[in-house]
Write a protein that holds these residues in place. Structure first.
Motif, PDB file in Angstrom:
ATOM      1  N   TRP A 126      46.575  30.471  47.535  1.00  0.00           N
ATOM      2  CA  TRP A 126      47.674  29.834  47.504  1.00  0.00           C
ATOM      3  C   TRP A 126      48.846  30.370  48.103  1.00  0.00           C
ATOM      4  O   TRP A 126      49.785  29.721  48.195  1.00  0.00           O
ATOM      5  N   SER A 127      48.843  31.664  48.453  1.00  0.00           N
ATOM      6  CA  SER A 127      50.175  32.290  48.989  1.00  0.00           C
ATOM      7  C   SER A 127      49.826  32.943  50.281  1.00  0.00           C
ATOM      8  O   SER A 127      50.126  33.947  50.914  1.00  0.00           O
ATOM      9  N   GLY A 128      48.823  32.396  51.163  1.00  0.00           N
ATOM     10  CA  GLY A 128      48.693  32.713  52.542  1.00  0.00           C
ATOM     11  C   GLY A 128      47.938  34.025  52.623  1.00  0.00           C
ATOM     12  O   GLY A 128      48.021  34.806  53.472  1.00  0.00           O
ATOM     13  N   PHE A 129      47.014  34.459  51.327  1.00  0.00           N
ATOM     14  CA  PHE A 129      46.310  35.543  51.309  1.00  0.00           C
ATOM     15  C   PHE A 129      47.268  36.631  51.324  1.00  0.00           C
ATOM     16  O   PHE A 129      46.815  37.668  51.666  1.00  0.00           O
ATOM     17  N   ARG A 130      48.493  36.502  50.914  1.00  0.00           N
ATOM     18  CA  ARG A 130      49.558  37.600  50.794  1.00  0.00           C
ATOM     19  C   ARG A 130      49.451  38.102  49.299  1.00  0.00           C
ATOM     20  O   ARG A 130      50.510  37.494  48.551  1.00  0.00           O
ATOM     21  N   GLY A 131      48.797  38.796  48.633  1.00  0.00           N
ATOM     22  CA  GLY A 131      48.805  39.204  47.347  1.00  0.00           C
ATOM     23  C   GLY A 131      49.083  40.640  47.060  1.00  0.00           C
ATOM     24  O   GLY A 131      49.677  41.273  47.851  1.00  0.00           O
ATOM     25  N   GLY A 132      48.927  41.062  45.737  1.00  0.00           N
ATOM     26  CA  GLY A 132      49.181  42.633  45.588  1.00  0.00           C
ATOM     27  C   GLY A 132      47.974  43.581  46.026  1.00  0.00           C
ATOM     28  O   GLY A 132      47.320  43.261  46.443  1.00  0.00           O
ATOM     29  N   LYS A 133      48.218  44.849  45.488  1.00  0.00           N
ATOM     30  CA  LYS A 133      47.126  45.566  45.747  1.00  0.00           C
ATOM     31  C   LYS A 133      46.246  45.888  44.919  1.00  0.00           C
ATOM     32  O   LYS A 133      45.212  46.572  45.131  1.00  0.00           O
ATOM     33  N   GLY A 134      46.212  45.201  43.913  1.00  0.00           N
ATOM     34  CA  GLY A 134      44.996  45.043  42.962  1.00  0.00           C
ATOM     35  C   GLY A 134      44.659  46.252  41.928  1.00  0.00           C
ATOM     36  O   GLY A 134      43.895  46.142  41.424  1.00  0.00           O
ATOM     37  N   LEU A 135      45.627  47.149  41.819  1.00  0.00           N
ATOM     38  CA  LEU A 135      45.238  48.351  40.853  1.00  0.00           C
ATOM     39  C   LEU A 135      45.206  47.726  39.239  1.00  0.00           C
ATOM     40  O   LEU A 135      44.161  48.227  38.626  1.00  0.00           O
ATOM     41  N   ALA A 136      46.068  47.149  39.100  1.00  0.00           N
ATOM     42  CA  ALA A 136      46.148  46.667  37.395  1.00  0.00           C
ATOM     43  C   ALA A 136      44.934  45.782  37.185  1.00  0.00           C
ATOM     44  O   ALA A 136      44.131  45.817  36.328  1.00  0.00           O
ATOM     45  N   THR A 137      44.668  44.768  38.072  1.00  0.00           N
ATOM     46  CA  THR A 137      43.535  43.789  37.958  1.00  0.00           C
ATOM     47  C   THR A 137      42.380  44.563  37.962  1.00  0.00           C
ATOM     48  O   THR A 137      41.347  44.199  37.214  1.00  0.00           O
ATOM     49  N   SER A 138      42.094  45.691  38.921  1.00  0.00           N
ATOM     50  CA  SER A 138      41.069  46.364  38.983  1.00  0.00           C
ATOM     51  C   SER A 138      40.598  47.057  37.722  1.00  0.00           C
ATOM     52  O   SER A 138      39.540  47.124  37.176  1.00  0.00           O
ATOM     53  N   ALA A 139      41.850  47.770  37.019  1.00  0.00           N
ATOM     54  CA  ALA A 139      41.547  48.268  35.802  1.00  0.00           C
ATOM     55  C   ALA A 139      41.108  47.237  34.737  1.00  0.00           C
ATOM     56  O   ALA A 139      40.426  47.729  33.905  1.00  0.00           O
ATOM     57  N   GLY A 140      41.733  46.211  34.768  1.00  0.00           N
ATOM     58  CA  GLY A 140      41.126  45.261  33.712  1.00  0.00           C
ATOM     59  C   GLY A 140      39.620  44.822  33.811  1.00  0.00           C
ATOM     60  O   GLY A 140      38.899  44.804  32.748  1.00  0.00           O
ATOM     61  N   THR A 141      39.303  44.722  35.117  1.00  0.00           N
ATOM     62  CA  THR A 141      37.948  44.392  35.302  1.00  0.00           C
ATOM     63  C   THR A 141      36.908  45.590  34.863  1.00  0.00           C
ATOM     64  O   THR A 141      35.720  45.541  34.425  1.00  0.00           O
ATOM     65  N   THR A 142      37.473  46.730  35.185  1.00  0.00           N
ATOM     66  CA  THR A 142      36.888  48.126  34.553  1.00  0.00           C
ATOM     67  C   THR A 142      36.578  48.077  33.238  1.00  0.00           C
ATOM     68  O   THR A 142      35.595  48.780  33.016  1.00  0.00           O
ATOM     69  N   LEU A 143      37.549  47.642  32.428  1.00  0.00           N
ATOM     70  CA  LEU A 143      37.553  47.791  31.114  1.00  0.00           C
ATOM     71  C   LEU A 143      36.215  47.092  30.347  1.00  0.00           C
ATOM     72  O   LEU A 143      35.553  47.499  29.605  1.00  0.00           O
ATOM     73  N   ILE A 144      35.888  45.821  31.265  1.00  0.00           N
ATOM     74  CA  ILE A 144      34.838  45.037  30.852  1.00  0.00           C
ATOM     75  C   ILE A 144      33.346  45.215  31.881  1.00  0.00           C
ATOM     76  O   ILE A 144      32.456  45.620  31.280  1.00  0.00           O
ATOM     77  N   CYS A 145      33.630  45.570  32.851  1.00  0.00           N
ATOM     78  CA  CYS A 145      32.423  45.851  33.758  1.00  0.00           C
ATOM     79  C   CYS A 145      31.842  47.297  33.580  1.00  0.00           C
ATOM     80  O   CYS A 145      30.696  47.815  33.912  1.00  0.00           O
ATOM     81  N   PHE A 146      32.647  48.360  33.717  1.00  0.00           N
ATOM     82  CA  PHE A 146      32.279  49.647  33.665  1.00  0.00           C
ATOM     83  C   PHE A 146      33.097  50.748  32.795  1.00  0.00           C
ATOM     84  O   PHE A 146      33.793  51.347  32.920  1.00  0.00           O
TER      85      PHE A 146
END
Length: 244
Positions: A126-146
């Motif tokens: 939706w933003s022309g593939f210009r997003g953030g660096k993903g660190l916080a979102t990655s931490a959130g997934t790690t809480l569940i996945c690993f």
């Protein structure tokens, strides 16, 4: 008799293929759900809210400051409280995406959705593939996945940040390399994963894909200006003080 055995064998093989196709489809759906969750524009919504409260025009985080729609840039431009809200929102969407993926497609669904969430945050369509660096979102997934690795990940990232004097890129590359190695080890050694999904081949694939997109975002980012580097170092110092 031979025909009967052949029919039974053919029927079992057909059922196995059908179940495999269903699992694969559910995993793909989980990945799509994760991606869509990852594209949720937390920083943009917070920026609009902050502008509305102040009666000002909304700040475009992609065109101001570091150009990154993430917590650090939001803290710099909008204030620490708004930066904290962005950080929490990005982390929560990683958690929710992974939980949804697990509900849809089991253990591998959690890994697929976790990868999708990080990719969606870093490259939202939706933003022309210009997003953030993903660190916080990655931490959130790690809480569940690993979750079994989460304490090591936090300690390693904090230690590397302090040793590198706040250079987030260096800390991220080191943490990502160790993260991938740990995921492979957990999978091959069949280690326990606390409340997370069983370590299947999906675990190292999740670690590799999420780390790769984060590394790319750091490498593709423009060089930080001196004042931006100073801000990052100040943030690291404050986080270290809070942790201690």
């Amino acid at each position: 008799m031979k025909r009967l055995y052949l029919r039974e064998f053919t029927g079992v093989a057909s059922n196995f293929d059908d179940e495999y196709d269903r699992r694969r489809m559910r995993t793909l759906i989980a990945a799509a759900i994760g991606y869509l969750a990852g594209t949720f524009p937390t920083a943009d919504i917070v920026a609009r809210y902050a502008a509305g409260r102040n009666g000002e025009k909304a700040v475009d985080l992609r065109a101001t400051g570091t150009g990154n729609p993430g917590a650090l840039n939001a803290a710099k431009l909008l204030g620490w409280k708004y930066g904290a809200v962005v950080l929490a929102g990005d982390l929560v969407k990683g958690v929710l995406a992974s939980l949804a993926g697990r509900a849809v497609a089991g253990d591998n669904g959690a890994y697929a959705a976790g990868s999708g969430a990080v990719i969606g945050h870093c490259a939202p369509v939706w933003s022309g593939f210009r997003g953030g660096k993903g660190l916080a979102t990655s931490a959130g997934t790690t809480l569940i996945c690993f979750p079994a690795y989460m304490p090591i990940d936090v300690a390693l990232a904090a230690g590397t940040l302090m040793l590198s004097r706040g250079r987030a890129g260096t800390a991220t590359f080191v943490a990502s390399a160790v993260f991938i190695a740990a995921a492979v080890y957990w999978w091959r050694a069949r280690k326990g994963n606390s409340w997370g999904p069983k370590p299947t081949v999906g675990l190292p694939l999740y670690a590799l894909s999420s780390s790769a997109i984060i590394a790319y975002r750091f490498l593709a980012a423009p060089p930080a200006l001196p004042e931006e580097t100073a801000i990052e170092e100040e943030i690291v110092e404050r986080e270290s003080a809070v942790a201690s």
